[in-house]
Design a protein around this motif. Structure first.
Motif, PDB file in Angstrom:
ATOM      1  N   TYR A 120      -7.765   3.247   0.844  1.00  0.00           N
ATOM      2  CA  TYR A 120      -8.953   2.645   1.448  1.00  0.00           C
ATOM      3  C   TYR A 120      -9.486   3.435   2.644  1.00  0.00           C
ATOM      4  O   TYR A 120     -10.695   3.661   2.759  1.00  0.00           O
ATOM      5  N   TYR A 121      -8.594   3.811   3.562  1.00  0.00           N
ATOM      6  CA  TYR A 121      -9.036   4.426   4.812  1.00  0.00           C
ATOM      7  C   TYR A 121      -8.179   5.636   5.177  1.00  0.00           C
ATOM      8  O   TYR A 121      -6.997   5.710   4.843  1.00  0.00           O
ATOM      9  N   MET A 127       0.823  -1.205   0.000  1.00  0.00           N
ATOM     10  CA  MET A 127       0.000   0.000   0.000  1.00  0.00           C
ATOM     11  C   MET A 127       0.859   1.258   0.000  1.00  0.00           C
ATOM     12  O   MET A 127       1.889   1.321   0.661  1.00  0.00           O
ATOM     13  N   LYS A 162      -2.930  -1.711   9.758  1.00  0.00           N
ATOM     14  CA  LYS A 162      -2.429  -2.953   9.154  1.00  0.00           C
ATOM     15  C   LYS A 162      -3.485  -4.043   9.234  1.00  0.00           C
ATOM     16  O   LYS A 162      -3.666  -4.842   8.308  1.00  0.00           O
ATOM     17  N   THR A 184      -4.517   5.747   3.352  1.00  0.00           N
ATOM     18  CA  THR A 184      -4.240   4.917   2.179  1.00  0.00           C
ATOM     19  C   THR A 184      -5.372   5.203   1.201  1.00  0.00           C
ATOM     20  O   THR A 184      -6.217   6.066   1.450  1.00  0.00           O
ATOM     21  N   LYS A 224      -7.157  -6.515   1.786  1.00  0.00           N
ATOM     22  CA  LYS A 224      -7.288  -5.567   0.691  1.00  0.00           C
ATOM     23  C   LYS A 224      -6.235  -5.814  -0.391  1.00  0.00           C
ATOM     24  O   LYS A 224      -5.120  -6.242  -0.098  1.00  0.00           O
ATOM     25  N   HIS A 230      -6.175  -3.620   6.551  1.00  0.00           N
ATOM     26  CA  HIS A 230      -5.757  -3.823   5.165  1.00  0.00           C
ATOM     27  C   HIS A 230      -5.336  -5.262   4.854  1.00  0.00           C
ATOM     28  O   HIS A 230      -4.866  -5.541   3.739  1.00  0.00           O
ATOM     29  N   ASN A 274      -3.430  -4.794  -3.140  1.00  0.00           N
ATOM     30  CA  ASN A 274      -2.394  -3.759  -3.175  1.00  0.00           C
ATOM     31  C   ASN A 274      -2.917  -2.518  -3.908  1.00  0.00           C
ATOM     32  O   ASN A 274      -3.636  -2.634  -4.901  1.00  0.00           O
ATOM     33  N   SER A 275      -2.567  -1.354  -3.405  1.00  0.00           N
ATOM     34  CA  SER A 275      -3.108  -0.129  -3.990  1.00  0.00           C
ATOM     35  C   SER A 275      -2.119   1.027  -3.860  1.00  0.00           C
ATOM     36  O   SER A 275      -1.635   1.318  -2.763  1.00  0.00           O
TER      37      SER A 275
END
Length: 540
Positions: free
Chosen positions: A282-283, A259, A314, A280, A320, A317, A322-323
């Motif tokens: 995501y959040y 990430m 952590k 990130t 999740k 994620h 990879n981003s």
């Protein structure tokens, strides 16, 4: 919510420490506390909120995460300094300041760095990585407090005191009331959401027992900055994890595998408050740590707010994909001078690549004023005969330090030298000049049969002063392919310093009954000042 409580409730003892001076009503020393808000970047909704460490009580009163306002320390820098500074085109990631003791407001305000450590000439990106204060107060001095305040309010910060929070201390978290974890998370989520603020929501709707909608929240949205500004802020904040330009980041332990992570640490005066705010794709999450009754948090080593943030994020994620942060259109890359932060020229002795919002690449390095081309050997102003030179820039030449909005006590720099190098002149240049180098095109030894055609491929030549000398090569020698034998072709070139180099090629012509001769090793091209050149080319 469950994952947050697993960290902050079930594992509270991992993070809590007892006060050294404050006791509760039972006479026991109170323990440190923490609060954390996590926002889902897809919706802007609050995905989890925990208002304390340890087991929950029956109390439905004060919630540290939503109601507690505490001094933010350096965690305010991305939203009070970086974002406004980039959006208003006051700074870029490459802008450089002198990180030295500095007086502001005619000596009325003299902030310091943690540990009284100063790094001198430093870029905005590197200053963010190490969280030094002086460069950010300088950013605020140019952006101005009112402009910064307006951006903070657009990002949902409601706790500013309009009468008291009017100084430059705002740049580094000097606030009357502080900010809550909820509002810090909402502001950072603006960066995650490409510059658009959304009111953090705790519910989607309320229905009665018959399923009728009684209440729906209104999620206010507004554009605070461009996508490009938000992206550059994210990029700068990744340096808090990765480090930048030889400086380590303050939160390398907050990295998440696979990430991109953008974050910022924060510590208030006297270590009373610790923060970690970051995001990130995501959040977005903001974490505060300290005592309910303000006192120093005596912890040495890793920031406890960062430890909690890292453990929760952590965990969130683990499932999740990879981003990485997606670069929008309108972002460009340019080579930057490591000394000035300006666009690099060929004379800059040290450069690196940096990203910019299109249209904000700085001008080319200013080589006037307090800059000079310096002879590396003598340290004086170079002449045309100095073999090795570098362009040096001095403290006063940094564009931001010319604004005179503050008084910096620079520990390095000064005015450019004016004394001319006397070591190197026309005579010494000729004496020290190197001979040109010749490179044969093709093999240095060629074998042919009688009657075959010899094709002259030539050679190239160059030196450090004159450059390409190929056109000045003179070729001599005779190759007669009608007769067996060993022939030599000579290549000679002279440069402007009267240095001459010669190279040879051996051509062996074989007859039907002629044994293959052993060719004489080709001499290494060598300089000579007394070479006789046959200017007649006679090759077949």
């Amino acid at each position: 919510q469950e994952k947050k409580e697993k960290v902050m409730a079930d594992n509270a003892s991992t993070y809590q420490i007892s006060s050294r001076k404050t006791k509760d009503s039972d006479g026991k020393y109170v323990k440190s506390q923490s609060a954390m808000v996590v926002i889902d970047n897809d919706t802007g909704y609050v995905a989890g909120v925990v208002g304390g460490l340890g087991e929950k009580t029956e109390s439905r009163g004060f919630n540290r995460a939503t109601q507690g306002t505490r001094s933010t320390g350096s965690s305010i820098k991305p939203i009070a300094d970086l974002l406004p500074g980039l959006q208003e085109e006051v700074i870029t990631a490459a802008t450089r300041y002198l990180d030295n003791k500095t007086d502001f407001d005619n000596g009325k305000y003299t902030p310091k760095n943690d540990g009284y450590t100063y790094f001198g000439n430093i870029s905005v990106r590197a200053a963010t990585a190490v969280s030094h204060n002086i460069p950010f107060v300088k950013i605020m001095a140019e952006v101005t407090n009112p402009v910064s305040t307006s951006y903070l309010k657009k990002m949902g910060v409601t706790s500013l005191d309009d009468e008291k929070d009017t100084g430059l201390a705002l740049a580094i978290g000097g606030l009357t009331n502080g900010i809550s974890p909820l509002e810090m998370a909402g502001a950072y989520a603006t960066i995650a959401n490409d510059g658009v603020y959304r009111t953090p929501l705790f519910y989607t709707k309320i229905v009665d027992s018959d399923g009728n909608t009684v209440l729906e929240p209104k999620q206010e949205t507004r554009e605070v900055c461009s996508k490009q500004t938000a992206y550059v802020v994210k990029s700068i904040l990744t340096s808090v994890i990765k480090g930048a330009q030889g400086r380590g980041g303050t939160a390398s332990y907050c990295s998440i595998s696979g990430m991109d992570v953008a974050c910022k640490t924060g510590t208030s005066n006297a270590n009373k408050d610790r923060w970690l705010c970051g995001l990130t794709n995501y959040y977005t999450a903001a974490t505060w740590y300290g005592y309910d009754v303000e006192e120093e948090v005596k912890i040495y080593g890793t920031n406890p707010a960062g430890r909690i943030w890292s453990a929760v994020m952590k965990s969130l994620h683990t499932d999740k994909k990879n981003s990485k942060f997606e670069e929008p259109s309108g972002i460009v890359t340019a080579s930057v001078c490591s000394k000035t932060g300006m666009r690099a020229t060929k004379k800059c002795s040290s450069t690196y690549s940096e990203i910019f919002i299109e249209g904000t690449i700085p001008d080319y390095c200013d080589e006037s004023g307090n800059s000079a081309e310096i002879c590396k050997e003598s340290g004086k102003v170079a002449t045309e005969y100095c073999p090795e030179t570098t362009v040096e820039y001095y403290s006063y030449t940094l564009p931001k330090e010319r604004l005179k909005l503050w008084k910096t006590y620079a520990s390095t720099g000064g005015k450019a030298p004016t004394e001319i190098c006397t070591i190197h002149n026309e005579d010494t240049a000729k004496q020290n000049a190197k001979a040109p180098k010749i490179s044969l095109i093709g093999s240095s030894s060629i074998t042919l049969n009688v009657g075959e055609t010899y094709v002259e491929k030539g050679a190239t030549a160059k030196d450090s002063k004159d450059g390409d000398l190929t056109s000045k090569i003179q070729i001599s020698g005779n190759v007669n392919t009608s007769k067996a034998g060993t022939y030599t072709v000579k290549y000679t070139v002279k440069n402007s310093s009267d240095k001459t180099t010669t190279a040879t090629r051996t051509v062996i012509v074989k007859g039907e009954d002629t044994p293959t001769p052993t060719p004489t090793p080709t001499p290494t091209p060598s300089p000579s000042t007394n070479t006789t050149i046959n200017t007649t080319t006679n090759t077949t």
